[in-house]
Design an enzyme around this catalytic site. Structure first.
Site, PDB file in Angstrom:
ATOM      1  N   HIS A   1      39.268  67.556 -14.300  1.00 40.76           N
ATOM      2  CA  HIS A   1      38.762  66.794 -15.417  1.00 40.76           C
ATOM      3  C   HIS A   1      39.570  65.222 -15.283  1.00 40.76           C
ATOM      4  CE1 HIS A   1      38.368  66.299 -20.057  1.00 40.76           C
ATOM      5  NE2 HIS A   1      37.983  65.279 -19.383  1.00 40.76           N
TER       6      HIS A   1
ATOM      7  N   GLY B   1      34.222  64.661 -16.984  1.00 39.22           N
ATOM      8  CA  GLY B   1      34.886  63.430 -17.858  1.00 39.22           C
ATOM      9  C   GLY B   1      34.137  62.266 -17.885  1.00 39.22           C
ATOM     10  N   GLY B   2      33.710  62.033 -19.151  1.00 36.70           N
ATOM     11  CA  GLY B   2      33.059  60.851 -19.210  1.00 36.70           C
ATOM     12  C   GLY B   2      31.758  60.450 -18.636  1.00 36.70           C
TER      13      GLY B   2
ATOM     14  N   LYS C   1      39.762  75.155 -12.684  1.00 35.49           N
ATOM     15  CA  LYS C   1      39.276  73.553 -13.464  1.00 35.49           C
ATOM     16  C   LYS C   1      40.624  73.167 -13.768  1.00 35.49           C
ATOM     17  CE  LYS C   1      36.311  71.749 -16.751  1.00 35.49           C
ATOM     18  NZ  LYS C   1      37.114  70.989 -17.592  1.00 35.49           N
TER      19      LYS C   1
ATOM     20  N   GLY D   1      29.491  67.923 -19.682  1.00 34.92           N
ATOM     21  CA  GLY D   1      29.882  68.817 -20.987  1.00 34.92           C
ATOM     22  C   GLY D   1      29.014  68.193 -22.009  1.00 34.92           C
TER      23      GLY D   1
ATOM     24  N   PRO E   1      32.556  74.688 -19.200  1.00 39.47           N
ATOM     25  CA  PRO E   1      32.658  75.614 -20.423  1.00 39.47           C
ATOM     26  C   PRO E   1      33.291  74.859 -21.557  1.00 39.47           C
ATOM     27  CG  PRO E   1      34.417  75.546 -18.688  1.00 39.47           C
ATOM     28  CD  PRO E   1      33.128  74.456 -18.208  1.00 39.47           C
ATOM     29  N   MET E   2      32.648  75.265 -22.759  1.00 40.93           N
ATOM     30  CA  MET E   2      32.915  74.638 -24.105  1.00 40.93           C
ATOM     31  C   MET E   2      33.027  75.752 -24.940  1.00 40.93           C
ATOM     32  SD  MET E   2      30.414  71.147 -23.701  1.00 40.93           S
ATOM     33  CE  MET E   2      28.950  71.956 -22.953  1.00 40.93           C
TER      34      MET E   2
ATOM     35  N   CYS F   1      42.639  73.129 -20.488  1.00 43.66           N
ATOM     36  CA  CYS F   1      42.504  73.262 -22.006  1.00 43.66           C
ATOM     37  C   CYS F   1      43.852  72.800 -22.589  1.00 43.66           C
ATOM     38  CB  CYS F   1      41.986  74.590 -22.781  1.00 43.66           C
ATOM     39  SG  CYS F   1      41.605  74.574 -24.372  1.00 43.66           S
TER      40      CYS F   1
END
Length: 340
Positions: A174, A215-216, A142, A237, A20-21, A103
């Site tokens: 994350h 992540g990454g 998340k 992402g 989700p972004m 977030c």
């Protein structure tokens, strides 16, 4: 409305998911991504529970039936309000309701949700329990590995233990700390060091939970390696957004063992009816094509494609002919390559 996915189907779909972004994974982006992969699990942008429950902003739940399997990510920290928002999401047809505990933005912190909830695992568990009680679709979380001066090796197992007891059986971690004081949201995506090994250890410590890592991760090869390490899923992402053909178009055969890689040109053409429908309903072309800029990333003609969509897609009255014009350099380069 599409039939809701069962837990085992969502578990399989979450072998690869798109993160989700905010400002990116809107309904137009998700429709486009679904044309690239029939299998991957898609997530909405974060929608705040207060916006739905107090603000009545139910348009934020709009989505196309073709997007399934698709999850709604909620932000909030009030159990009763989250339960009501989850109920609205389930009624709207979402296959999963996800609680955002990762977030790091100032706006999210001021609302007492997002990554700041890593400090309040008991409250998160209460929220999860209320959401689980309210809906018949799966409730997931998340999270980060920790925030600020927390010690991830100590707090993350306790966090997972509490949300598991509350009814959460699938979590996406994350693999970075979130620094809520001193780093911007953008910096929080890159500056804190990654700790993939800790996430691997959490999967070993919680074998009954479905653990996805985020992540990454920039390639499908990395995703395959993490799955081979025993993790249940990989969430990607920015790479999925900026290089969708490399990640999503190849995901079905590489990650799921189904079908063939999607042809980016065919996907662009398949978007045309959707674009027509959007324009007919009063929408603007760039609301869709802004998500398509990376479709040919790393391929001949990519720069011309981006330039045409960026410059012409925002003009009043712009329509599908702009996408056709953007494809012309791609075809020209393919013809040249074939002639050589």
């Amino acid at each position: 409305m599409a039939e809701k996915y069962k837990k085992q189907d969502l578990s399989r779909a979450s072998r690869l998911s798109v993160a989700p972004m905010m400002d990116w994974t809107d309904r137009h982006c998700r429709y486009f991504h679904r044309l690239l992969s029939a299998e991957a699990l898609l997530y909405t942008e974060m929608v705040t529970a207060p916006a739905l429950v107090r603000g009545g902003a139910l348009h934020l739940l709009d989505h196309h039936p073709a997007e399934h399997p698709v999850a709604l990510q909620l932000g909030g920290s009030d159990p009763a309000e989250l339960a009501q928002a989850a109920r609205l999401g389930a009624q709207a047809g979402y296959d999963e309701i996800n609680l955002n505990c990762g977030c790091p933005s100032d706006r999210v912190q001021s609302g007492a949700f997002g990554a700041v909830l890593m400090r309040q695992p008991a409250l998160v568990a209460e929220c999860v329990a209320a959401m689980v009680e309210a809906v018949d679709v799966e409730v997931t979380v998340k999270c980060r590995i920790g925030v600020d001066d927390q010690k991830p090796e100590e707090i993350l197992p306790d966090f997972l233990d509490q949300i598991r007891a509350a009814g959460c059986r699938r979590v996406t971690i994350h693999a970075r700390m979130a620094w809520l004081d001193g780093l911007s949201p953008a910096e929080n995506r890159t500056v804190p060091p990654l700790n993939h090994d800790l996430v691997r250890r959490m999967k070993a410590a919680f074998p009954d939970m479905h653990v996805s890592i985020n992540g990454g991760i920039a390639t499908l090869e990395q995703a395959q390696a993490l799955l081979a390490d025993g993790l249940d899923g990989v969430m990607i992402g920015r790479a999925a957004y900026h290089e969708p053909a490399d990640i999503l178009a190849a995901a079905d055969p590489v990650i799921f063992g189904t079908g063939a890689a999607r042809d980016p040109i065919a996907v662009a053409r398949t978007m045309m009816p959707y674009i027509d429908d959007h324009l007919t309903s009063g929408g603007r072309l760039h609301q869709i094509t802004r998500h398509m800029l990376g479709l040919f990333a790393g391929r001949p003609g990519a720069r011309a494609w981006r330039r045409t969509l960026s410059e012409q897609g925002v003009r009043p009255g712009a329509g599908p002919e702009v996408v056709e014009a953007a494809l012309e350099p791609i075809f020209d380069l393919m013809d040249r390559a074939a002639a050589e």
